[in-house]
Design a protein around this motif. Sequence first.
Motif, PDB file in Angstrom:
ATOM      1  N   TYR A 162       1.127  -1.768   2.639  1.00 33.87           N
ATOM      2  CA  TYR A 162       0.649  -2.062   3.991  1.00 33.87           C
ATOM      3  C   TYR A 162       0.089  -0.803   4.630  1.00 33.87           C
ATOM      4  N   ASP A 163      -1.200  -0.813   4.893  1.00 33.12           N
ATOM      5  CA  ASP A 163      -1.879   0.340   5.494  1.00 33.12           C
ATOM      6  C   ASP A 163      -1.946   0.122   7.002  1.00 33.12           C
ATOM      7  N   SER A 164      -1.181   0.949   7.731  1.00 34.39           N
ATOM      8  CA  SER A 164      -1.126   0.768   9.188  1.00 34.39           C
ATOM      9  C   SER A 164      -1.765   1.957   9.917  1.00 34.39           C
ATOM     10  N   ALA A 165      -2.816   2.514   9.314  1.00 35.68           N
ATOM     11  CA  ALA A 165      -3.444   3.726   9.858  1.00 35.68           C
ATOM     12  C   ALA A 165      -3.942   3.550  11.304  1.00 35.68           C
ATOM     13  N   TYR A 166      -4.230   2.292  11.700  1.00 30.90           N
ATOM     14  CA  TYR A 166      -4.775   2.064  13.054  1.00 30.90           C
ATOM     15  C   TYR A 166      -3.748   1.427  14.004  1.00 30.90           C
ATOM     16  N   GLU A 167      -2.495   1.549  13.638  1.00 29.78           N
ATOM     17  CA  GLU A 167      -1.411   0.921  14.412  1.00 29.78           C
ATOM     18  C   GLU A 167      -1.462   1.268  15.903  1.00 29.78           C
TER      19      GLU A 167
ATOM     20  N   GLY B  21      -1.924  12.920   4.274  1.00 32.64           N
ATOM     21  CA  GLY B  21      -2.773  11.853   4.806  1.00 32.64           C
ATOM     22  C   GLY B  21      -2.597  10.554   4.039  1.00 32.64           C
ATOM     23  N   ALA B  22      -3.011   9.471   4.687  1.00 34.82           N
ATOM     24  CA  ALA B  22      -2.836   8.152   4.094  1.00 34.82           C
ATOM     25  C   ALA B  22      -3.703   7.948   2.850  1.00 34.82           C
ATOM     26  N   LYS B  23      -4.867   8.583   2.838  1.00 35.23           N
ATOM     27  CA  LYS B  23      -5.763   8.359   1.696  1.00 35.23           C
ATOM     28  C   LYS B  23      -5.102   8.834   0.401  1.00 35.23           C
ATOM     29  N   SER B  24      -4.461  10.011   0.465  1.00 37.25           N
ATOM     30  CA  SER B  24      -3.787  10.528  -0.727  1.00 37.25           C
ATOM     31  C   SER B  24      -2.721   9.542  -1.193  1.00 37.25           C
TER      32      SER B  24
ATOM     33  N   VAL C  42     -13.016  -4.470   2.673  1.00 34.93           N
ATOM     34  CA  VAL C  42     -11.897  -3.584   3.002  1.00 34.93           C
ATOM     35  C   VAL C  42     -12.240  -2.127   2.718  1.00 34.93           C
ATOM     36  N   TYR C  43     -11.404  -1.238   3.260  1.00 34.08           N
ATOM     37  CA  TYR C  43     -11.449   0.204   2.988  1.00 34.08           C
ATOM     38  C   TYR C  43     -11.473   0.400   1.453  1.00 34.08           C
ATOM     39  N   PRO C  44     -12.483   1.079   0.923  1.00 28.99           N
ATOM     40  CA  PRO C  44     -12.717   1.058  -0.527  1.00 28.99           C
ATOM     41  C   PRO C  44     -11.681   1.768  -1.418  1.00 28.99           C
TER      42      PRO C  44
ATOM     43  N   CYS D 256       1.017   5.241   6.615  1.00 29.72           N
ATOM     44  CA  CYS D 256       0.434   5.463   7.932  1.00 29.72           C
ATOM     45  C   CYS D 256      -0.077   6.901   8.054  1.00 29.72           C
ATOM     46  N   SER D 257      -0.710   7.194   9.164  1.00 25.83           N
ATOM     47  CA  SER D 257      -1.453   8.449   9.257  1.00 25.83           C
ATOM     48  C   SER D 257      -1.465   8.987  10.676  1.00 25.83           C
ATOM     49  N   PHE D 258      -1.512  10.293  10.805  1.00 27.89           N
ATOM     50  CA  PHE D 258      -1.720  10.907  12.106  1.00 27.89           C
ATOM     51  C   PHE D 258      -3.216  11.006  12.434  1.00 27.89           C
ATOM     52  N   SER D 259      -4.082  10.607  11.495  1.00 29.27           N
ATOM     53  CA  SER D 259      -5.521  10.841  11.663  1.00 29.27           C
ATOM     54  C   SER D 259      -6.099  10.162  12.892  1.00 29.27           C
ATOM     55  N   LYS D 260      -5.978   8.850  12.947  1.00 28.16           N
ATOM     56  CA  LYS D 260      -6.639   8.122  14.024  1.00 28.16           C
ATOM     57  C   LYS D 260      -5.767   8.089  15.268  1.00 28.16           C
ATOM     58  N   PHE D 261      -4.465   8.127  15.061  1.00 27.91           N
ATOM     59  CA  PHE D 261      -3.532   8.064  16.172  1.00 27.91           C
ATOM     60  C   PHE D 261      -3.484   9.398  16.932  1.00 27.91           C
TER      61      PHE D 261
ATOM     62  N   ASN E 221      -7.537  -3.778  10.619  1.00 26.76           N
ATOM     63  CA  ASN E 221      -8.318  -3.532   9.410  1.00 26.76           C
ATOM     64  C   ASN E 221      -9.505  -2.598   9.635  1.00 26.76           C
ATOM     65  N   ASN E 222      -9.769  -1.797   8.624  1.00 24.76           N
ATOM     66  CA  ASN E 222     -11.052  -1.093   8.519  1.00 24.76           C
ATOM     67  C   ASN E 222     -11.781  -1.781   7.371  1.00 24.76           C
ATOM     68  N   PRO E 223     -12.937  -2.369   7.554  1.00 28.40           N
ATOM     69  CA  PRO E 223     -13.869  -2.213   8.659  1.00 28.40           C
ATOM     70  C   PRO E 223     -13.832  -3.297   9.731  1.00 28.40           C
TER      71      PRO E 223
ATOM     72  N   LEU F  86      -6.774  18.119  10.485  1.00 25.13           N
ATOM     73  CA  LEU F  86      -5.517  18.837  10.206  1.00 25.13           C
ATOM     74  C   LEU F  86      -4.838  18.315   8.951  1.00 25.13           C
ATOM     75  N   ARG F  87      -4.851  16.990   8.744  1.00 27.78           N
ATOM     76  CA  ARG F  87      -4.302  16.287   7.593  1.00 27.78           C
ATOM     77  C   ARG F  87      -2.785  16.107   7.628  1.00 27.78           C
ATOM     78  N   CYS F  88      -2.351  14.956   8.017  1.00 23.38           N
ATOM     79  CA  CYS F  88      -0.932  14.604   7.890  1.00 23.38           C
ATOM     80  C   CYS F  88      -0.773  13.083   7.964  1.00 23.38           C
TER      81      CYS F  88
HETATM   82  N1  PLP Z   1      -6.582   3.911   5.722  1.00 18.92           N
HETATM   83  C1  PLP Z   1      -7.641   3.419   6.367  1.00 18.92           C
HETATM   84  C2  PLP Z   1      -7.723   1.956   6.581  1.00 18.92           C
HETATM   85  C3  PLP Z   1      -8.662   4.255   6.829  1.00 18.92           C
HETATM   86  O1  PLP Z   1      -9.717   3.744   7.462  1.00 18.92           O
HETATM   87  C4  PLP Z   1      -8.555   5.644   6.598  1.00 18.92           C
HETATM   88  C5  PLP Z   1      -9.609   6.575   7.035  1.00 18.92           C
HETATM   89  O2  PLP Z   1     -10.654   6.253   7.514  1.00 18.92           O
HETATM   90  C6  PLP Z   1      -7.451   6.123   5.919  1.00 18.92           C
HETATM   91  C7  PLP Z   1      -6.482   5.240   5.493  1.00 18.92           C
HETATM   92  C8  PLP Z   1      -7.329   7.577   5.588  1.00 18.92           C
HETATM   93  O3  PLP Z   1      -6.452   8.223   6.442  1.00 18.92           O
HETATM   94  P1  PLP Z   1      -6.157   9.768   6.295  1.00 18.92           P
HETATM   95  O4  PLP Z   1      -7.124  10.503   7.148  1.00 18.92           O
HETATM   96  O5  PLP Z   1      -4.745   9.900   6.775  1.00 18.92           O
HETATM   97  O6  PLP Z   1      -6.272  10.149   4.858  1.00 18.92           O
END
Ligand code: PLP
Length: 398
Positions: A207-212, A107-110, A130-132, A238-243, A179-181, A249-251
Amino acid sequence: MRIKINENFGNIKESYLFSDIASRVKAYEASNPDAKIIRMGIGDVTLPLPEPVVSALHKASDEMGKKESFRGYPPEYGYAFLRDSISTHYAVLGVSVDPSSIFVSDGAKSDLGNIVDILGDNQIVIPDPVYPVYVDSNIMSGHNITFINGNRDNGFLPSPSELSDKNIDGAVIYLCSPNNPTGAAYDRNGLSEWVDFAMKTGSLIIYDSAYEAFISDDNIPHTIYEIPDAYECAVEICSFSKFAGFTGLRCGWTVIPSTVKAGGHELSALWKRRQATKFNGVSYPVQRAAEAALTDEGIKALNANIEYYKKNASLIAKLLDSKSIFYTGGKNSPYIWLECPGGQNSWDFFDRLLHEAQIVGTPGEGFGKGGESYFRLTAFGSYEATLEAVERLEALLG
Ligand code: PLP
């Protein structure tokens, strides 16, 4: 014990945001047991995984149960089949990313939290709000942070001009788009300015593109590598989470092109070393599920989910437009970031929304100082609940 601990942890601001929200909601529910509360604070997806993803999970799990197809430890950087699929995903977006530059993770957070391992004590530049995770992971490492302010004037998209009075030399700059939020997203010019700035100042962009996947405007890049110089100065996470609905599942993945170099090293070589030392890979069934998400069938099903969330977002955006309330997001993002009406601060507005409309959102203050009079609503709920929330909001806002 006489061991020393990481004293930097003492500098992290305790976040009571979600526990404060939970306790205020609990107290309200206790005294209003019949209230039908609508939760629009969650940043988690709610739609189930689509069929192609679930089938791939089943199939891979069956393989794990047979001697001839059982698999043990996965490769640290991801199976070739998934790195190739992600590379093809970039090709569809119009950019070339070699599979060897792609590192699969849980996941992107890691990755956002771990990337500090391979970087030294640099100047750190982070937008506010921003995302903390960017802030806290750097504080844990004892780094000093320069904040750049998102605000109404710049549409919550700070540009390098915010740093004109600072002497920036070799900084690490975090950007999150969409961006989140705030849901705000850099267009090609805005992102190019940052890439040019990074090249000029010898800086690295993370560059965090989790919401691409939520982007629908043509002038908003889906990846920073749409700006050619980014191959020399940017890492994309980037992340499979939101997409693809993989929050459970985590990836995710990180791209580090071999052309991104510092201190005489390719950053990708350091990341390989870091991952091989501290990470043992993502499970085979999850990687097969991620591969399925990137097939034509998978993308078709997932786009339908994204469209569902975006329809919710547009309902909220339409209401705010009709009330002339300033907001960002709602179009290329599942988030709507609105200015609290009547100049209220974000916690007062939270209480008002809860008590007068039984809607739960997220006070902007939880994402940084710049969020004190702003509020985040998310579009991850059901269409019916969003529709009802919009009706209640309309009545509340008058
Ligand atoms: N980056 C941003 C901007 C997010 O908002 C989030 C989750 O809310 C993540 C990363 C975390 O993504 P992941 O679920 O892949 O760890």
